[in-house]
Design an enzyme around this catalytic site. Structure first.
Site, mmCIF file in Angstrom:
data_model
loop_
_atom_site.group_PDB
_atom_site.id
_atom_site.type_symbol
_atom_site.label_atom_id
_atom_site.label_comp_id
_atom_site.label_asym_id
_atom_site.label_seq_id
_atom_site.Cartn_x
_atom_site.Cartn_y
_atom_site.Cartn_z
ATOM 1 N N GLU A 202 1.076 7.104 -2.797
ATOM 2 C CA GLU A 202 2.072 6.730 -3.815
ATOM 3 C C GLU A 202 2.931 7.944 -4.021
ATOM 4 O O GLU A 202 3.919 8.355 -3.523
ATOM 5 C CB GLU A 202 1.642 5.932 -4.960
ATOM 6 C CG GLU A 202 2.665 5.509 -5.638
ATOM 7 C CD GLU A 202 2.218 4.244 -6.708
ATOM 8 O OE1 GLU A 202 2.939 3.655 -7.383
ATOM 9 O OE2 GLU A 202 0.923 4.124 -6.926
ATOM 10 N N GLU A 473 -4.621 6.203 -15.229
ATOM 11 C CA GLU A 473 -3.636 5.098 -15.422
ATOM 12 C C GLU A 473 -3.941 3.758 -16.222
ATOM 13 O O GLU A 473 -3.111 3.124 -16.863
ATOM 14 C CB GLU A 473 -3.210 4.640 -13.730
ATOM 15 C CG GLU A 473 -2.634 3.629 -13.457
ATOM 16 C CD GLU A 473 -2.347 3.320 -12.066
ATOM 17 O OE1 GLU A 473 -1.141 2.977 -11.708
ATOM 18 O OE2 GLU A 473 -3.220 3.376 -11.207
#
Length: 683
Positions: A202, A473
């Site tokens: 990502e 996260e």
């Protein structure tokens, strides 16, 4: 110009790099003349990315699977250097990961990213290092090297060359580790682009992550140049998308947008202006800010169309009833969030226009904001001011933007939600960065401290106790046993939730950059002391000079506060828990000018010690209220052995333990009362 083939035959940022020193040389040949690239040549805006630090491994681990794995002891972003001397044709493979599983190397949470470096030796001694890639890692697995040694390996930490300007230390080691984790998360994700994470497939410039962390980043570093470049890129994307702000900047294909993500176009430049005091950033971005609000206005139309398109909402919140274990969507109505951020962005454009002296623009966007605030109130609030979006994030937004006609009721609703959740948060990407600031702004600092100091799941210190070295996260990125909870979307270096450091600077230390004085020319210094931290020492080198504030609680319930104000700056100092008599010491220069408990001071160093107006370490007894007792996690556990604490009705929280016992179980006997008081006094 002439060219030849490189021994570096593969490279990208996700899969790493491959180099083969056994490849035969290829003769040089003339370079082909290519067409000039499209675009305009201009000055470079981005800060250089440099090797900022070098780190040796903490240890070389021999895992149960027979692997050799370096442990840095800290998750970093960067590359590496390894000295090797292996026979010709030997394939050396270096792989990176964030966490061990069952003591063995693991990188499945990187998804498709190989995140490796492969080197084919030519038989000579070499120091190998990647050139055109980077990794996010703590652990490094090496195969193909005999006699592997920590001395031969060096981690090279990469991040943009920003200037650090803020530092903070407390008397709580877990909080200090959290602060370190947040700082490392920023380093790891400030690599030319403000990324979401540095390790998996990502590593993108997500606008939502960037905006929620922008104020925190601006306390830690001079972010002007870094964000100026990002905001320039953001506007270039808008010019291609009719004002829409993509969810990722820079983007690379079809994309969508979302409230709170796209609102980065307004929030980030305003924060940069707030911390720098330089309105140039607003001059550069005002067209971008307007374009975003205009885009929403077109989508919204006359039928509230902005509510009806896709929004991420309170991403990764924990409050969606019946959701799957790895659910990503929170319970807060996405349309409510969208409507609020539409109004807030229009309001920000109006404020920016006022700073720039653009009166017509100010009036136009203020009208949009006023109309939209009214829309929110009519749609989501009853006539008595009750918010219909009854989640922690929903109520936090109501309080932040003063949407309720009855804020006291809204505060009580939020207190009840926190109480029902055992004083733990369940917020996501929208609510969490606002949570503690809004609580303090509305007189609920004790609740903010309970959230910060909570060591159980979910919470910041829970991650620290499980060994985190950056911010996760997800609140449950690892479970209690240290196992990865999901590989679908699980990064151990995601700085969004690290936005709590803004509250630690702004309120725990008390160095509060305000809209009334951008750039800190007049700094509001109002520390909120708490016995759970013992002391705080903070330094913030603002655009107007270096401010410092520190406080310490001593055993005799005394507070010592120290303040440093730079030349050319001034401060409004509010002392915590100070009775009126404290200000009567006119020999102390801190009290030369005092009005309504605010000490106005110029450049200099100041110190005052005084007895707090109330006990800073709470004492508990059977005459303490149930709310006071159950707010303490250890007392809650103690009382749960005697009663069903989760079954206590709301009305009982304002009553003492003695009165609650009398109502539900009969009056407490004298000897029982003494035993309970003795037990409670130990907490």
């Amino acid at each position: 110009w002439s060219v030849t083939r490189s021994n570096l035959w593969f490279s990208n940022i996700y899969d790493g790099e491959r180099r083969d020193d056994t490849l035969p040389p290829v003769e040089e040949s003339p370079a082909r003349i290519a067409k000039a690239p499209k675009g305009r040549l201009m000055e470079r805006l981005s800060l250089p990315v440099k090797v900022q630090e070098e780190r040796k491994p903490a240890e070389l681990i021999h895992t149960p699977a027979g692997e050799e794995v370096f442990d840095l002891g800290q998750e970093i972003t960067g590359i590496l250097r390894l000295r090797v001397h292996e026979p010709a044709g030997t394939a050396i493979r270096i792989q990176t990961g964030e966490v061990l599983q069952n003591g063995c190397f693991y990188n499945e949470n990187l998804r498709t990213a190989l995140s490796e470096y492969v080197y084919i030796s030519d038989g000579t001694e070499k120091v190998i290092t990647p050139h055109f890639t980077y990794y996010g890692y703590r652990y490094v697995k090496v195969t193909g090297v005999r006699d592997l040694s920590c001395e031969d390996f060096t981690a090279l930490v990469l991040y943009s060359d920003y200037e650090s300007i803020g530092a903070i230390e407390t008397g709580n080691e877990l909080v200090n580790k959290l602060i370190s984790n947040i700082e490392w998360g920023m380093k790891g994700n400030f690599l030319d682009v403000p990324t979401d994470c540095p390790q998996r497939d990502e590593r993108m410039g997500w606008t939502g992550d960037t905006q929620v962390f922008s104020a925190t980043a601006s306390y830690l570093a001079d972010t002007y140049a870094f964000y100026r470049k990002y905001l320039y890129d953001l506007y270039q994307e808008q010019l291609l998308a009719d004002g829409m702000v993509p969810e990722i900047v820079p983007t690379f294909g079809p994309t969508k947008c979302s409230c709170a993500w796209g609102d980065a176009a307004c929030i980030i430049p305003w924060n940069v202006y707030l911390f720098s005091g330089d309105k140039t950033i607003l001059e550069n971005q005002i067209e971008s800010m307007k374009a975003w609000v205009d885009y929403i206005r077109r989508i919204d139309g006359d039928h509230h169309g902005w509510r009806q398109v896709f929004h991420y909402g309170d991403w990764l919140a924990l409050d969606r009833t019946g959701a799957a274990a790895n659910s990503v969507y929170g319970a807060t109505d996405e349309a409510y969030i969208a409507d609020i951020y539409y109004a807030a962005s229009a309001q920000t454009v109006a404020k920016a226009a006022e700073v720039l002296g653009l009166e017509e623009t100010r009036q136009e966007y203020q009208k949009i904001a006023d109309r939209q605030w009214q829309v929110v109130k009519e749609e989501y609030f009853t006539a008595t001011g009750r918010c219909a979006v009854k989640t922690q994030t929903g109520l936090i937004l109501a309080l932040k933007y003063h949407l309720s006609e009855n804020e006291e009721m809204t505060k009580q609703m939020l207190k009840k939600l926190l109480r029902d959740n055992k004083n733990k948060l369940n917020t996501g990407f929208v609510g969490t960065p606002l949570l503690c600031n809004v609580l303090t702004d509305h007189g609920m600092t004790d609740a903010a401290y309970r959230l910060l100091l909570n060591e159980e799941y979910p919470g910041w210190l829970h991650e620290v106790k499980l060994g985190a070295t950056t911010v996760w996260e997800r609140w449950n990125s690892l479970d209690e046993s240290g196992h990865v909870s999901s590989t679908g979307m699980n990064s151990l270096n995601h700085y969004s939730y690290g936005a709590v450091l803004e509250w630690i600077f702004r309120h725990a230390s008390g160095i509060d950059v305000t809209e009334q004085s951008p750039g800190g020319r007049v700094m509001r210094i109002s520390p909120k002391v708490n016995n759970g931290l013992k002391y705080v020492k903070a330094v913030y080198d603002s655009a107007s000079g270096c401010y410092q504030c520190g406080w310490e609680i001593s055993e005799d319930n005394k507070i010592t506060v120290t303040v440093t104000v730079p030349f050319g700056g001034s401060a409004e100092v509010v002392l915590p828990y100070a009775s009126e008599s404290v200000y009567e010491d006119k020999e102390n220069p801190l009290f030369e000018e005092v009005e309504n408990g605010i000490c106005r001071v110029r450049a200099g160093e100041y110190e005052v010690a005084y007895e707090a107006s109330q006990p800073l370490k709470k004492k508990y007894s059977i005459d303490s209220t149930m709310e006071e007792l159950l707010n303490h996690p250890d007392i809650r556990a103690f009382l749960s052995q005697m009663m069903e604490v989760d079954m206590i009705p709301d009305i009982a929280y304002g009553l003492s333990l003695r009165d609650v016992a009398k109502i539900f179980a009969g009056e407490i006997k004298k000897d029982e009362a003494q035993m309970l008081d003795m037990a409670l006094a130990k907490f």
